[in-house]
Design an enzyme around this catalytic site. Structure first.
Site, mmCIF file in Angstrom:
data_model
loop_
_atom_site.group_PDB
_atom_site.id
_atom_site.type_symbol
_atom_site.label_atom_id
_atom_site.label_comp_id
_atom_site.label_asym_id
_atom_site.label_seq_id
_atom_site.Cartn_x
_atom_site.Cartn_y
_atom_site.Cartn_z
ATOM 1 C CG ASN A 204 -1.606 -6.537 -9.011
ATOM 2 O OD1 ASN A 204 -1.435 -5.726 -8.123
ATOM 3 N ND2 ASN A 204 -2.634 -6.454 -9.826
ATOM 4 C CG HIS B 193 1.279 -3.495 -8.097
ATOM 5 N ND1 HIS B 193 0.488 -2.532 -7.517
ATOM 6 C CD2 HIS B 193 1.288 -3.198 -9.420
ATOM 7 C CE1 HIS B 193 0.046 -1.700 -8.436
ATOM 8 N NE2 HIS B 193 0.522 -2.089 -9.604
ATOM 9 C CB ALA C 120 -6.130 -4.147 -9.238
ATOM 10 C CB CYS D 220 -0.920 0.011 1.220
ATOM 11 S SG CYS D 220 -2.003 1.448 1.280
ATOM 12 C CE LYS E 270 -1.904 -6.656 -4.577
ATOM 13 N NZ LYS E 270 -1.392 -5.282 -4.693
#
Length: 735
Positions: free
Chosen positions: A604, A547, A628, A465, A505
């Site tokens: 991702n 990601h 996403a 995040c 993640k």
């Protein structure tokens, strides 16, 4: 007077007066046809209608053939017949010329920068600076400044609420109110319906969707569709009594239990458990024992020095015997953990299991339910902060709720054996994601989740995040720079999570051009130099999702799938080289390895079609792909992946998905004033992404790219134009 004099601007009749040039075509057109003028305040439909009915100025000035040639290339060798093909520009969606609105007809309300802000909000809107911080609580609120200080926003609540003792009861036989005359809510049902409750909605033909689907409505008289399930009957004494009805078309045996938390929901944590958490009465024996042991090990700096010394050059005086003696001393001082991790449930990620990413705010239960219906095989909760979960905050625990469709096993191909001893019937789709900045918080949260939420496929730790308020606390992507702490967190969660696997993640790193994911992946699989302090071997992580962007990058550039491919190759090599590490310091302990001994790797970033999905699987060699923003803009991307083809959804079909989301929202949050307001809010959150979809039928080039931003365009009909507008006024028209 000569022609030369006239050309110089002199008036042959009166030299003292200047010779004015005749008005141009644009001036004549605007004077003769004022309805042609496109204004800034016009909605997207109005602009499209004006252009379609009256045409633009360029239609008059230039022939059709000349307009088509603008921005086009003739490639006779490629086409063989001299077809004109427009050149695809980077970052611009290739819309067919007949669907493009001219720049001069686009109002000032067209905000091209809104998409980037929305993308950031998708990952951390609920944890952004809009929330009241702890250091501002209790302080005097600053006076609002500016021109909008007198704006009054509406409230999703009745002016005077109905007492809960009357909410679902007949008019003349209410339950007893525990507050009696001191109750601040309305007890007179007819007065509430007449004076305080807003008028019924006409959506869905005025029929309550919950009552129609499940046979009864859980909010009773507060329902905004109450007229569809209430009647007035004659009671004893000739009085007329208002009562609630049930749907006679629904069999009593099929009527599910309707609670205040929704219909068909799972992981509903009892209020008593939340109260115990809030009052610190909830027992977490495993987490307490492990955290105590972890503190003991962390307070022994001599272990770190001894371990570092054991990796130096060999002592020439003592030789091999000296090193052996030193290792024996280290092992003698080592204190094993209070217990070993339980055997984990076997999970599977593969080409058949496209994954819906955890999306803060937008990844709510109704949206996940919609995506599951469209083919999503695996889902995650919205990111929940660990400390509020430990403190029993209801808003955070609401994120753990799942729909019953998410408790079904993923659909897999039955021809190959995907994993040894893998039981698809025991598997399910839903996993929880948490964020934590301290090991004790993550460990405690993991035990609480596995105790209170029986329907969890896995627990995922968010290490990607990028939102500032999360990063500053040391959670999210900040853990990428604290790999030792991250390793400690995963080991602790793995130790207390019973049979629920732990996954992570991550992003490439925190800074551009300085990726750290390769090093982190190696550490998570086989441990770092200090891994022996915590038992040796790997962390026990069952799957890693990468990601392909850094924290600093956010969403400003395309995802780096070449780097994702490098990490996938590393994990494949590490999965295969287990035998090579036997009898070495980095030998993996089978008791801490994930079930099956394999770590799955999911990529991702920028997956927007079945072409992207298949390309990522084959080129990057990942086990599966997480979708996403592509799912927010185009939820049927999972259906495209399943069928292996583009689906040019009509505007009517897309509107049906919007209606389906509203039905799911009302079933989840209720059909009363609060539930309708909540559903409306999250619908607008979703539409802020969905409007960015450009229909496949008006694109010149395929595949569509997620990062491409279209020029202003008009759809093939009015509804399609409304759905593609960024003006909220157009969204209101589609209801």
């Amino acid at each position: 007077m000569s022609y030369e004099t006239q050309a110089n601007g002199m008036n042959p009749l009166d030299p003292t007066q200047p010779l004015n040039s005749p008005p141009d075509v644009q001036t004549i057109d605007r004077a003769a046809h004022p309805q042609n003028i496109v204004l800034d305040e016009d909605s997207a439909v109005t602009k499209a209608e004006k252009l379609e009915r009256h045409g633009g100025l360029d239609d008059i000035l230039e022939p059709v053939a000349k307009r088509i040639k603008v921005g086009a290339l003739v490639d006779e060798e490629a086409s063989g017949n001299g077809e004109i093909r427009s050149e695809r520009r980077k970052g611009v969606a290739p819309i067919k010329p007949e669907s493009v609105l001219l720049e001069e007809h686009v109002g000032s309300g067209h905000d091209r920068g809104a998409a980037l802000r929305d993308d950031d909000a998708a990952e951390g809107a609920a944890h952004g600076p809009s929330q009241q911080s702890s250091d501002t609580r209790g302080k005097r609120k600053e006076k609002s400044k500016g021109q909008n200080t007198s704006r009054n926003f509406g409230s999703s609540r009745d002016e005077v609420g109905l007492c809960s003792s009357r909410m679902t009861r007949p008019e003349f036989s209410p339950s007893e109110c525990q507050y009696g005359e001191k109750c601040k809510f309305e007890h007179d049902l007819r007065k509430y319906l007449r004076d305080w409750k807003r008028e019924d909605l006409t959506t869905f033909g005025g029929t309550c969707p919950i009552w129609k689907a499940k046979g009864r409505c859980n909010v009773g008289w507060k329902c905004r569709f109450v007229g569809s399930h209430m009647v007035e009957r004659e009671a004893e004494g000739g009085r007329q009594e208002l009562i609630l009805t049930e749907n006679p078309e629904i069999n009593d045996s099929l009527k599910p239990e309707v609670t205040s938390t929704g219909i068909g929901t799972l992981n509903d944590v009892p209020n008593q458990a939340k109260s115990d958490l809030m009052k610190r009465r909830f027992k977490t024996p495993k987490a307490d024992a492990y955290n105590k042991w972890l503190d003991t090990q962390s307070q022994r700096p001599e272990d770190q020095r001894d371990h570092q010394a054991s990796h130096r050059e060999p002592d020439l005086e003592n030789g091999v015997d000296g090193q052996k003696h030193e290792k024996e001393e280290n092992r003698a001082r080592y204190v094993s953990p209070p217990f070993l991790p339980s055997e984990k449930r076997k999970i599977y990620f593969g080409p058949e299991t496209p994954v819906l990413a955890p999306l803060t705010t937008q990844g709510n239960l109704p949206f996940r339910r919609l995506c599951v219906n469209l083919g999503a095989q695996l889902t995650y909760s919205e990111m929940a902060m660990s400390l509020p979960l430990i403190q029993g905050q209801k808003s955070e625990w609401a994120l753990m709720r799942a729909h019953e469709t998410e408790a079904t096993p993923p659909t897999l191909s039955t021809t190959p054996t995907v994993v040894k001893d893998y039981e698809n019937a025991r598997d399910l789709k839903f996993g929880a994601q948490i964020a934590a900045n301290k090991p004790w918080q993550a460990v405690k949260t993991a035990e609480i989740l596995t105790t209170l939420c029986p329907h969890l496929r896995l627990i995922d730790l968010n290490c990607g995040c990028p939102i500032d308020c999360v990063y500053r606390t040391g959670a999210g992507s900040a853990l990428l720079d604290s790999q030792a702490k991250l390793d400690k967190i995963v080991r602790g969660m793995n130790a207390v999570s019973n049979d629920v696997p732990i996954t992570v993640k991550i992003r490439m790193g925190t800074k551009d051009n300085k990726p750290t994911a390769l090093k982190l992946v190696d550490r998570l699989l086989y441990g770092g130099q200090d891994a022996y302090v915590y038992g040796g071997g790997g962390s026990g992580v069952a799957a890693i999702t990468l990601h392909g962007r850094s924290r600093q990058q956010r969403y400003t550039k395309s995802a780096d799938w070449e780097y994702i491919a490098d990490c996938a190759a590393l994990i494949k090599r590490l999965n295969e080289k287990g035998d090579e590490l036997t009898d070495t310091v980095r030998e993996a302990d089978s008791r801490t390895e994930p079930a099956g001994g394999k770590v799955y790797f999911i990529g991702n970033g920028d997956c927007y079609s079945h072409v992207d999905y298949q390309h990522r699987l084959s080129e990057a060699n990942v086990d599966s792909v997480m979708v996403a923003r592509g799912a927010l803009i185009k939820p049927w991307v999972f259906e495209e992946i399943e069928k292996g083809q583009y689906l040019d959804k009509s505007a009517t079909e897309r509107l049906a998905l919007v209606e389906q989301f509203v039905r799911y929202g009302l079933e989840t949050w209720g059909s009363d004033e609060i539930g309708v307001g909540t559903t409306r809010r999250f619908l607008l959150e979703w539409l802020s992404f969905a409007y960015r979809y450009v229909p496949v039928g008006i694109l010149e080039h395929l595949p569509p790219k997620l990062q491409d931003r279209p020029p202003a365009w008009r759809g093939r009909n009015e509804l399609e134009t409304l759905l593609g507008s960024d003006n909220y006024k157009d969204w209101i028209k589609i209801r």
